[in-house]
Design a protein around this motif. Structure first.
Motif, PDB file in Angstrom:
ATOM      1  N   LEU A 299       0.818  -1.225   0.000  1.00  0.00           N
ATOM      2  CA  LEU A 299       0.000   0.000   0.000  1.00  0.00           C
ATOM      3  C   LEU A 299       0.850   1.271   0.000  1.00  0.00           C
ATOM      4  CD1 LEU A 299      -2.914  -0.909   2.463  1.00  0.00           C
ATOM      5  CD2 LEU A 299      -2.996  -0.780  -0.025  1.00  0.00           C
ATOM      6  N   GLY A 300       2.133   1.131   0.298  1.00  0.00           N
ATOM      7  CA  GLY A 300       3.018   2.303   0.258  1.00  0.00           C
ATOM      8  C   GLY A 300       2.798   3.294   1.383  1.00  0.00           C
ATOM      9  N   VAL A 301       2.292   2.812   2.534  1.00  0.00           N
ATOM     10  CA  VAL A 301       2.100   3.731   3.668  1.00  0.00           C
ATOM     11  C   VAL A 301       3.464   4.115   4.234  1.00  0.00           C
ATOM     12  CG1 VAL A 301      -0.208   2.936   4.296  1.00  0.00           C
ATOM     13  CG2 VAL A 301       1.757   1.773   5.255  1.00  0.00           C
ATOM     14  N   GLY A 302       3.584   5.350   4.673  1.00  0.00           N
ATOM     15  CA  GLY A 302       4.823   5.832   5.261  1.00  0.00           C
ATOM     16  C   GLY A 302       5.790   6.457   4.277  1.00  0.00           C
ATOM     17  N   PHE A 303       5.576   6.254   2.985  1.00  0.00           N
ATOM     18  CA  PHE A 303       6.474   6.821   1.970  1.00  0.00           C
ATOM     19  C   PHE A 303       6.116   8.263   1.612  1.00  0.00           C
ATOM     20  CE2 PHE A 303       7.102   2.282   1.212  1.00  0.00           C
ATOM     21  CZ  PHE A 303       8.478   2.209   1.039  1.00  0.00           C
ATOM     22  N   GLY A 304       4.989   8.754   2.104  1.00  0.00           N
ATOM     23  CA  GLY A 304       4.587  10.140   1.836  1.00  0.00           C
ATOM     24  C   GLY A 304       3.819  10.338   0.547  1.00  0.00           C
ATOM     25  N   GLY A 305       3.742   9.304  -0.305  1.00  0.00           N
ATOM     26  CA  GLY A 305       3.050   9.444  -1.594  1.00  0.00           C
ATOM     27  C   GLY A 305       1.560   9.672  -1.431  1.00  0.00           C
ATOM     28  N   LEU A 306       0.937   8.940  -0.513  1.00  0.00           N
ATOM     29  CA  LEU A 306      -0.510   9.083  -0.287  1.00  0.00           C
ATOM     30  C   LEU A 306      -0.822  10.468   0.250  1.00  0.00           C
ATOM     31  CD1 LEU A 306      -1.081   5.612   1.408  1.00  0.00           C
ATOM     32  CD2 LEU A 306      -1.728   6.261  -0.912  1.00  0.00           C
ATOM     33  N   LEU A 307      -0.022  10.909   1.214  1.00  0.00           N
ATOM     34  CA  LEU A 307      -0.211  12.234   1.809  1.00  0.00           C
ATOM     35  C   LEU A 307      -0.052  13.324   0.750  1.00  0.00           C
ATOM     36  CD1 LEU A 307       1.117  13.168   5.301  1.00  0.00           C
ATOM     37  CD2 LEU A 307       1.342  14.807   3.455  1.00  0.00           C
ATOM     38  N   MET A 463       9.335   1.745   9.290  1.00  0.00           N
ATOM     39  CA  MET A 463       8.401   1.366  10.361  1.00  0.00           C
ATOM     40  C   MET A 463       8.449   2.356  11.512  1.00  0.00           C
ATOM     41  SD  MET A 463       8.775  -2.731  10.439  1.00  0.00           S
ATOM     42  CE  MET A 463       8.861  -3.603   8.893  1.00  0.00           C
ATOM     43  N   VAL A 464       9.651   2.811  11.860  1.00  0.00           N
ATOM     44  CA  VAL A 464       9.793   3.817  12.925  1.00  0.00           C
ATOM     45  C   VAL A 464       9.041   5.097  12.547  1.00  0.00           C
ATOM     46  CG1 VAL A 464      11.455   5.334  14.103  1.00  0.00           C
ATOM     47  CG2 VAL A 464      11.966   2.900  13.820  1.00  0.00           C
TER      48      VAL A 464
END
Length: 636
Positions: A299-307, A463-464
């Motif tokens: 899902l690519g969470v945490g990579f900033g792309g969704l935001l 993850m952090v």
């Protein structure tokens, strides 16, 4: 003269107090505002961009392998449970933060300036990933061009790059009919083509000996960066149109490959291998962790792309609906890809006369060795090969667009006055710099560096970052305040499911993932090559550096405040004065008149004057105001 005076008398005069900066004409005040950020040109642009970002190479070469090694059909049980606990809630949180503030991954930390280092860590991770991810796209381009021929170059032995160990599958098939062959110490033509011709890995003794630059790979990497730059040239206005092709076309090819795959002789052997449920696997913690990891990275969470993508939405876009469309669509695509891959592997298993588990591989081995070899066994093999690699190209590109848009948006939002008017030039500088940094990957030993980046750039550091984001939003900023922001934006508050996941379930699951990754740490390797100690240390430092951005950002934020240490920490952890919706008419309650140059005491009045009435969202604004007033009265 009298008529002019009468005209002035009849014209309604808007008091300065009710005027927004946009109403005040082209005076000097306009010079104080940065250039417009821009928005998606349509709602579908955002949805397709999110689908293209999430549905990537991992769906094709990681999910099917993870499923079959972790209980087959039984793997879908932990997979969907982890999707519900980790995937959907964190996905919705990221979209909410981006859409509410209309800011990128760095500037969004106005929500709590003390933790701006989280944004810096995100940008570092995404930059490292973008460098090696585009190299994978360069490999795909290489194979795409190589497929434009009547006979695929990896179809037979006898080329200059082949060794005595090379064995043709046609020879194997003929041998099965007469004298059995011992194929345990042999290598397929496709494997030698990949290792000895494309990578020319025999020219390097290891990661410390890169060897010469492979100029054909160097040119493919240059082409991939040119394609990416042209597609993000005008920001979301250009990339939002390109995704209409890159996000939808893979589905057409995937369905074609699926139909072709299931009609092959022996296809059912592979599908049975892929889906036969082994429920005893569910008792192993490893399977649950593998399912969570697949969700996390897919899902690519945490990579900033969704935001970043959500920050270009209009304030009231229904991201609640979009969250379920994208996350469930991504899961279904992964399962479909498994059918397409394993049906062909089943056919290949029957052709070669060996078990499926000896054929199946994950990662680049599947895309550049196993599947290309399978293509040579089909009629019209160059056509199927071209379609397969074109699918990988479109899958990879829209994920790469997201990485680059994240980096560019994050920096331009930090310096809007200087960089927004020159966004195209700034994007070019970033692309050139990353191309130059990626040249090490085009050398004969470049694959070793790619494996190192893949293993460590987005490992425990990512993850952090996600755990910290979750804890800051729910504990420091406050769950009640965050839910009120969503209410203001969407017209309803998140339910108990989202609140429970944000507060307890998602952080606990991600902490378990982090601990598991540390406890079960295994040194990197590529085939039989084991990385030296110094390379392992370099990889760990890559991951640690993104984590160290968090305390570094805290030190900077505390030094900027005044008072005692505790007072400084408290002040730095509170939202910045201008935190909130970017447009004045969307501000209500505590967000009223906090924008620079704000003139209006109630944005609701601006709405009424502009649109001549109160919409359902203004009713929501009134409700939120009333809630805040009641809270303040009870505190008094």
């Amino acid at each position: 003269m009298k008529k002019v005076q009468e005209h002035h008398l009849r014209e309604p005069i808007i008091p300065d107090l009710l005027m927004s900066p946009s109403d005040q004409g082209d005076g000097d005040l306009e010079m104080e505002y940065p250039a417009e950020r821009g928005n998606w040109t349509g709602k579908l642009d955002f949805l397709l961009s999110c689908i293209g970002y999430c549905v990537g190479l991992g769906n094709v070469w990681r999910f099917p392998y993870r499923a079959y090694t972790n209980g087959g059909g039984a793997f879908l049980v932990p997979y969907f449970i982890m999707l519900a606990i980790c995937g959907i809630p964190i996905f919705f949180m990221e979209l909410s933060l981006g859409q509410f503030s209309s800011l990128g991954p760095l500037a969004v930390w106005k929500i709590s300036p003390l933790f701006k280092g989280v944004g810096m860590g995100t940008i570092l991770i995404v930059s490292l990933v973008a460098i090696y991810y585009n190299m994978i796209i360069a490999y795909v381009l290489f194979y795409l061009f190589a497929s434009l021929t009547s006979n695929l170059p990896w179809e037979h032995c006898g080329n200059w790059w082949n060794t005595d160990l090379c064995l043709d599958h046609q020879v194997v098939k003929a041998g099965n009919a007469a004298i059995p062959f011992n194929i345990t110490n042999t290598v397929s033509p496709s494997e030698e083509y990949w290792n000895r011709y494309v990578l020319h890995i025999q020219g390097s003794s290891g990661i410390g000996d890169p060897g010469r630059i492979r100029w054909n790979l160097c040119l493919c990497l240059l082409l991939s960066w040119v394609i990416v730059y042209l597609c993000i040239l005008k920001g979301v206005k250009s990339s939002g149109k390109v995704v209409y092709i890159t996000a939808t076309f893979p589905y057409f090819i995937l369905i074609m490959l699926l139909i072709r795959g299931v009609t092959l002789e022996g296809a059912w052997i592979g599908i049975k291998f892929y889906l036969t449920p082994q429920f005893d696997h569910l008792l192993s913690s490893k399977v649950w962790i593998e399912a969570a990891l697949q969700i996390f990275y897919s899902l690519g969470v945490g990579f900033g792309g969704l935001l970043t993508f959500a920050s270009y939405n209009t304030f009231h876009q229904n991201i609640y609906r979009d969250t379920f469309i994208v996350t469930l669509g991504n899961a279904i695509t992964s399962i479909l890809a498994g059918f397409a891959i394993f049906s062909v592997l089943g056919y290949m298993s029957q052709e070669l006369g060996i078990p499926v588990n000896q054929v199946a591989k994950a990662g680049p081995g599947l895309a550049f060795v196993v599947y290309p070899q399978a293509m040579t066994m089909l009629p019209l093999s160059p056509l199927w090969s071209f379609l397969f690699f074109f699918m990988l190209l479109t899958l990879g590109l829209d994920s790469q667009f997201a990485f680059m848009e994240t980096i560019v948006t994050a920096v331009t939002d930090e310096f809007p006055y200087y960089l927004r008017p020159k966004k195209a030039f700034f994007s070019a500088i970033i692309c050139i710099a990353m191309y130059l940094m990626g040249l090490i990957l085009t050398t004969e030993g470049g694959m070793y560096w790619l494996v190192l980046l893949d293993d460590y750039s987005a490992g425990f550091g990512l993850m952090v970052v996600v755990i910290t984001t979750c804890l800051v939003v729910t504990r420091v900023y406050g769950m009640k305040r965050f839910c009120r922001d969503i209410h203001m934006m969407l017209g309803f508050q998140p339910g108990l499911y989202f609140k429970a996941c944000w507060m307890f379930l998602s952080p606990a699951m991600m902490m378990a993932l982090l601990v598991y990754n540390i406890v079960k740490y295994q040194p990197s390797e590529y085939g039989s090559y084991h990385f030296p100690y110094w390379a392992e240390v370099l990889g760990i430092l890559m991951g640690l550096f993104s984590c160290l951005m968090i305390p570094a950002g805290m030190v900077v934020a505390v030094l900027r405040e005044e008072g005692t240490l505790w007072e400084r920490i408290q002040q730095a952890s509170r939202p910045a004065m201008d935190w909130g919706p970017s447009l004045e008419e969307n501000r209500t309650g505590m967000y009223v008149a906090t924008l620079a140059g704000s003139q209006s005491p109630k944005p609701l009045m601006v709405h009424m004057r502009k649109y001549g009435g109160i919409t359902s969202y203004e009713n929501t604004a009134i409700e939120v105001d009333r809630e805040i007033e009641e809270e303040e009265e009870s505190m008094i």
